[in-house]
Scaffold this active site. Sequence first.
Site, PDB file in Angstrom:
ATOM      1  N   SER A  20       0.819  -1.219   0.000  1.00  0.00           N
ATOM      2  CA  SER A  20       0.000   0.000   0.000  1.00  0.00           C
ATOM      3  C   SER A  20       0.850   1.265   0.000  1.00  0.00           C
ATOM      4  O   SER A  20       0.308   2.370  -0.002  1.00  0.00           O
ATOM      5  CB  SER A  20      -0.920   0.011   1.220  1.00  0.00           C
ATOM      6  OG  SER A  20      -0.162  -0.037   2.427  1.00  0.00           O
ATOM      7  N   ASN A 107      -2.457  -1.984  13.327  1.00  0.00           N
ATOM      8  CA  ASN A 107      -3.907  -1.757  13.270  1.00  0.00           C
ATOM      9  C   ASN A 107      -4.307  -0.449  13.941  1.00  0.00           C
ATOM     10  O   ASN A 107      -5.054   0.356  13.371  1.00  0.00           O
ATOM     11  CB  ASN A 107      -4.652  -2.926  13.910  1.00  0.00           C
ATOM     12  CG  ASN A 107      -4.512  -4.207  13.115  1.00  0.00           C
ATOM     13  OD1 ASN A 107      -3.944  -4.204  12.014  1.00  0.00           O
ATOM     14  ND2 ASN A 107      -5.010  -5.305  13.661  1.00  0.00           N
ATOM     15  N   HIS A 153     -38.921  23.700 -13.504  1.00  0.00           N
ATOM     16  CA  HIS A 153     -38.866  22.855 -14.709  1.00  0.00           C
ATOM     17  C   HIS A 153     -38.048  23.523 -15.817  1.00  0.00           C
ATOM     18  O   HIS A 153     -38.252  23.231 -17.000  1.00  0.00           O
ATOM     19  CB  HIS A 153     -40.267  22.537 -15.220  1.00  0.00           C
ATOM     20  CG  HIS A 153     -41.190  21.986 -14.180  1.00  0.00           C
ATOM     21  ND1 HIS A 153     -41.187  20.657 -13.800  1.00  0.00           N
ATOM     22  CD2 HIS A 153     -42.138  22.593 -13.409  1.00  0.00           C
ATOM     23  CE1 HIS A 153     -42.092  20.464 -12.864  1.00  0.00           C
ATOM     24  NE2 HIS A 153     -42.684  21.618 -12.599  1.00  0.00           N
ATOM     25  N   SER A 274     -11.193  26.652 -27.945  1.00  0.00           N
ATOM     26  CA  SER A 274     -11.328  25.460 -28.767  1.00  0.00           C
ATOM     27  C   SER A 274     -10.118  25.355 -29.685  1.00  0.00           C
ATOM     28  O   SER A 274      -9.569  26.366 -30.132  1.00  0.00           O
ATOM     29  CB  SER A 274     -12.612  25.543 -29.603  1.00  0.00           C
ATOM     30  OG  SER A 274     -12.606  24.586 -30.651  1.00  0.00           O
ATOM     31  N   LYS A 280     -15.036  30.033 -29.640  1.00  0.00           N
ATOM     32  CA  LYS A 280     -15.512  29.314 -28.453  1.00  0.00           C
ATOM     33  C   LYS A 280     -14.853  29.818 -27.171  1.00  0.00           C
ATOM     34  O   LYS A 280     -13.677  30.143 -27.133  1.00  0.00           O
ATOM     35  CB  LYS A 280     -15.241  27.814 -28.592  1.00  0.00           C
ATOM     36  CG  LYS A 280     -16.027  27.120 -29.678  1.00  0.00           C
ATOM     37  CD  LYS A 280     -17.518  27.086 -29.354  1.00  0.00           C
ATOM     38  CE  LYS A 280     -17.839  26.230 -28.155  1.00  0.00           C
ATOM     39  NZ  LYS A 280     -17.452  24.815 -28.331  1.00  0.00           N
ATOM     40  N   GLU A 287     -17.588  22.611 -15.851  1.00  0.00           N
ATOM     41  CA  GLU A 287     -17.926  21.265 -16.301  1.00  0.00           C
ATOM     42  C   GLU A 287     -17.147  20.210 -15.524  1.00  0.00           C
ATOM     43  O   GLU A 287     -17.682  19.136 -15.202  1.00  0.00           O
ATOM     44  CB  GLU A 287     -17.650  21.141 -17.795  1.00  0.00           C
ATOM     45  CG  GLU A 287     -18.611  21.957 -18.649  1.00  0.00           C
ATOM     46  CD  GLU A 287     -18.226  22.003 -20.118  1.00  0.00           C
ATOM     47  OE1 GLU A 287     -19.036  22.491 -20.919  1.00  0.00           O
ATOM     48  OE2 GLU A 287     -17.108  21.556 -20.456  1.00  0.00           O
ATOM     49  N   LYS A 322      -8.177   4.003   1.988  1.00  0.00           N
ATOM     50  CA  LYS A 322      -7.533   5.305   1.784  1.00  0.00           C
ATOM     51  C   LYS A 322      -7.620   5.861   0.359  1.00  0.00           C
ATOM     52  O   LYS A 322      -7.882   7.059   0.192  1.00  0.00           O
ATOM     53  CB  LYS A 322      -6.077   5.228   2.259  1.00  0.00           C
ATOM     54  CG  LYS A 322      -5.974   5.170   3.787  1.00  0.00           C
ATOM     55  CD  LYS A 322      -4.608   4.799   4.278  1.00  0.00           C
ATOM     56  CE  LYS A 322      -4.334   3.323   4.183  1.00  0.00           C
ATOM     57  NZ  LYS A 322      -5.224   2.507   5.028  1.00  0.00           N
TER      58      LYS A 322
END
Length: 463
Positions: A20, A107, A153, A274, A280, A287, A322
């Site tokens: 690990s 542990n 809506h 872009s 653009k 996003e 983890k």
Amino acid sequence: MWGGRFAEGPSAIMREINASIPFDKALWREDIRASKAHVAMLGAQGIVSTADTKTITDGLDQIATEYERDGVPEDWDLEDIHMTVEARLTELIGPVAGRLHTARSRNDQVATDFRLWVRTANARAISGLTALRSALVERAGEHADTIMPGFTHLQTAQPVTLGHHLMAYYEMLCRDHARFAAAQNRLRECPLGSAALAGTGFPIDRDTTAVSLDFDKPTRNSLDAVSDRDFALDYLMAASQSAIHLSRLAEELILWASQPFGFVSLPDSLSTGSSIMPQKRNPDAAELVRGHSGRIIGACNALMITMKGLPLAYSKDMQDDKPPVFEAAGLFDLSLAAMTGMIAESTFKFDRMRAAAQAGHATATDLADWLVRKADIPFREAHHITGEAVKLADTKGRSLEELALDDLQAIDARIDDRVYRALSIEASVASRASYGGTAPDQVRLRVAEAREHLEQQTVAMET
């Protein structure tokens, strides 16, 4: 039979699946801190001599300096960060290093280290949420009077103020803050000294160890202490809920930044272009925040599924606790920072917002309410009358406030010229003055309360 990659057979497979260190090396600061607290307690209790205690502590300090400077080496034969630190300590100070592991197990060691790490992650989340909430409050204060359409809506419903809209996200993030604070409050017990699962026969002082690591007290049950990962799930659940809120805010900014809406211009520093279309201006940061929310929720789901069938106490499955937490924390911290920058630096287009608020007959409810208040008409009847007025306005290509009084009275004679004072979007917004409503005065009150609340929380965090 083992496949070309594993030339050494099952031992090579076991070495790789068991290690690990590639991810738990992130716990090196916590591991060294907890080890120093543990050996200090052993020395104070006379379990380890004063000279050996100092030698071990000095060795741990040297390792911390090395790791800070050079990073943590990855030797998969040593499996994890705990054995990596102990091996280096042995190289530095010899056999006395073996005394460090007296009265503890890996542990309780990992349970302590991981708690310390998650505690810091909670604190970062709280700080990041405070910064984003502060940005929302400042922009809401600027735009307490700025009118925009409110949607249900995704259809124009009623006019609201931009300040009111931003303060809705402030309220969501306040709940997120409370969830992280509650998670942090449950992280007040220290598992160190629980050993493998049953405690230890050495006369240790767990209270001293707990306090030295800034816990309130030791855990009360050694079995639970080494097998508990509720604290990690608390973090992931709080981060998942908050990531949903960040995703909703990101989605609105993405919509608002599109040409059909044109409500906002996102900062250049958090937008991209872009490779082929020079016009653009893409809301990539928003996003990605929206996308990161799915990964954070997935991390929470992964750990819940890992933990759901484990008997007491420790099982090797828990080694996989983890990576999802580390990944989610990195994504969540980054998402908070990105959203804070977008809110603080975006430019809102007031004219486009106002024009959109005037479209779609957003003051129809105000006409119905006026009929109830001024003409003493039951609301259901007023709703029907208003529907007729909306139909007429659509036929004529006009807004409700542009309809002639004769047109309105042809629908219902009880309408008089006072109605026009209720049909402007400014009048509509101002009339929503109930507690928590969108009226500018109400927004300013909520902003003032929020600023005071944030100041109190900032003082509390500093103290």
